[in-house]
Design a protein around this motif. Structure first.
Motif, PDB file in Angstrom:
ATOM      1  N   ALA A 164     132.845   7.737  56.731  1.00  0.00           N
ATOM      2  CA  ALA A 164     132.399   7.846  58.125  1.00  0.00           C
ATOM      3  C   ALA A 164     133.545   7.953  59.127  1.00  0.00           C
ATOM      4  CB  ALA A 164     131.481   6.687  58.474  1.00  0.00           C
TER       5      ALA A 164
ATOM      6  N   ARG B  67     134.436  11.535  61.626  1.00  0.00           N
ATOM      7  CA  ARG B  67     134.465  11.553  63.083  1.00  0.00           C
ATOM      8  C   ARG B  67     135.827  11.927  63.644  1.00  0.00           C
ATOM      9  NH1 ARG B  67     131.553   6.597  62.279  1.00  0.00           N
ATOM     10  NH2 ARG B  67     133.480   5.447  62.612  1.00  0.00           N
TER      11      ARG B  67
ATOM     12  N   THR C  74     121.845  11.580  45.936  1.00  0.00           N
ATOM     13  CA  THR C  74     122.563  10.750  46.909  1.00  0.00           C
ATOM     14  C   THR C  74     123.689  11.537  47.566  1.00  0.00           C
ATOM     15  OG1 THR C  74     122.058   8.740  45.655  1.00  0.00           O
ATOM     16  CG2 THR C  74     123.902   8.626  47.208  1.00  0.00           C
TER      17      THR C  74
ATOM     18  N   ALA D  10     122.432  13.958  50.126  1.00  0.00           N
ATOM     19  CA  ALA D  10     122.026  13.302  51.372  1.00  0.00           C
ATOM     20  C   ALA D  10     123.234  13.004  52.255  1.00  0.00           C
ATOM     21  CB  ALA D  10     121.258  12.025  51.056  1.00  0.00           C
ATOM     22  N   TYR D  11     124.302  12.475  51.651  1.00  0.00           N
ATOM     23  CA  TYR D  11     125.517  12.220  52.424  1.00  0.00           C
ATOM     24  C   TYR D  11     126.108  13.524  52.965  1.00  0.00           C
ATOM     25  CZ  TYR D  11     125.911   7.260  51.221  1.00  0.00           C
ATOM     26  OH  TYR D  11     125.701   5.908  51.123  1.00  0.00           O
TER      27      TYR D  11
ATOM     28  N   VAL E  51     124.530  16.275  53.755  1.00  0.00           N
ATOM     29  CA  VAL E  51     123.707  16.735  54.876  1.00  0.00           C
ATOM     30  C   VAL E  51     124.032  15.923  56.129  1.00  0.00           C
ATOM     31  CG1 VAL E  51     121.340  16.841  55.753  1.00  0.00           C
ATOM     32  CG2 VAL E  51     121.863  17.695  53.466  1.00  0.00           C
ATOM     33  N   ASP E  52     124.202  14.621  55.958  1.00  0.00           N
ATOM     34  CA  ASP E  52     124.571  13.778  57.100  1.00  0.00           C
ATOM     35  C   ASP E  52     125.895  14.228  57.713  1.00  0.00           C
ATOM     36  OD1 ASP E  52     122.321  12.228  56.906  1.00  0.00           O
ATOM     37  OD2 ASP E  52     123.293  10.570  55.848  1.00  0.00           O
ATOM     38  N   ALA E  53     126.787  14.771  56.877  1.00  0.00           N
ATOM     39  CA  ALA E  53     128.093  15.234  57.356  1.00  0.00           C
ATOM     40  C   ALA E  53     128.030  16.646  57.925  1.00  0.00           C
ATOM     41  CB  ALA E  53     129.116  15.176  56.229  1.00  0.00           C
TER      42      ALA E  53
ATOM     43  N   LEU F 104     115.859  18.016  52.098  1.00  0.00           N
ATOM     44  CA  LEU F 104     117.039  17.746  52.928  1.00  0.00           C
ATOM     45  C   LEU F 104     117.475  18.958  53.749  1.00  0.00           C
ATOM     46  CD1 LEU F 104     119.146  15.763  50.299  1.00  0.00           C
ATOM     47  CD2 LEU F 104     118.132  14.813  52.375  1.00  0.00           C
TER      48      LEU F 104
END
Length: 291
Positions: free
Chosen positions: A55, A59, A95, A98-99, A101-103, A145
């Protein structure tokens, strides 16, 4: 219509970089006009057991991530023949997707796998069934997703362009396609005077039933290509060199890739072990070939 505005995502050998230095490399890319980085398989594998490490990096530095290379190897490949591992393998990929896609990632590049073929001589029919089974289980998650599974060609029989296309074409979904690897296609292509004896040793291990060249990997894969790995070689080894250091005609290669109707992104995959290849050289080379 040619896709001139497809984003290019840059690979880096993060397994050689201490965490404390990652922001420095991000800054080097940014200073050289790079806005997009590949979500490395190193990060995608690490995030499975250390979900909080990424994370702060995601950013940092004003760099976007839009293409992920999935975890790979005997424990993660689609045709993994270790039946005790397969359930965990499927869940790990869900898993990781999913991470990713979040990124912000849109494609998820995967290997079919060669370990069981090369080391255990598991029959191709069995490996094909295992790969299809994995894709059948992963595709619904990718659809949910909103990410596209991109199956990559390589230089072993289970990963050949023909096998990759045979797998992907079984599914009628916009969430599955191909990752065209330029270097692997070059390695498998014949050229005048090419000598079998000059191939690197992995070819002998992979093609233990007899070597078959493939001159038309791109043409076979074109209808399914959603992303690409771009690197060069001399036609004999998987060198992952900079464009211009091998045999690939990059003017034609870029035009061919931009003609793919499903193309979402391009990716560099040049080996970048720190100290051997400056970020500026990588950026300048790819800026030039894309022009």
């Amino acid at each position: 219509m040619p896709k001139e505005d497809v984003p290019l995502f840059y690979y880096y050998s993060w397994n050689h970089v201490p965490d404390v230095m990652i922001p420095n490399i991000f800054a080097e890319f940014k200073a050289n006009g790079v806005e997009h980085l590949v979500f490395s398989h190193v990060w995608a594998t690490r995030i499975l057991h250390e979900p909080t490490f990424f994370a702060p990096m995601a950013r940092n530095g004003g760099i976007s991530l839009g293409a992920v290379h999935a975890p790979w190897g005997a424990a993660f490949d689609l045709n993994c023949s270790d039946m005790a591992r397969r359930r965990g393998m499927i869940e790990d990929h869900k898993t990781a997707m999913a991470y990713a896609v979040d990124a912000g990632c849109r494609t998820y590049t995967m290997h079919v796998g060669a370990y069981s073929w090369v080391l255990e001589h598991v029959p191709m029919e069995r490996l094909r069934d295992l790969a299809l089974d994995a894709l059948e289980k992963l595709l619904p998650e990718a659809e949910k997703l909103g990410i596209v599974i991109a199956v990559e060609n390589s230089y072993e029989p289970p990963n050949s362009a023909s096998e990759v296309v045979a797998l992907v074409s079984k599914f009628d979904s916009p969430n599955i396609g191909c990752c065209f690897d330029t270097g692997h296609a070059c390695l498998m292509s014949p050229f005048p005077g090419k000598e079998r004896s000059k191939y690197f040793s992995e070819i002998e291990d992979a093609w233990w039933q007899g070597f078959v060249e493939m001159p038309d990997s791109f043409e076979r894969m074109k209808p399914y290509i959603v992303t690409a790995h771009m690197h060069d070689n001399d036609g004999y080894s998987d060198a992952h060199d900079l464009p211009g250091r091998g045999r690939i005609d990059w003017k034609k290669q870029i035009a061919d890739l931009r003609s793919c109707s499903r193309l979402i992104s391009l990716q560099t995959e040049v080996r970048t072990i720190p100290g051997s290849l400056p970020v500026k050289t990588i950026a300048d080379t790819f800026h030039a070939i894309l022009k």
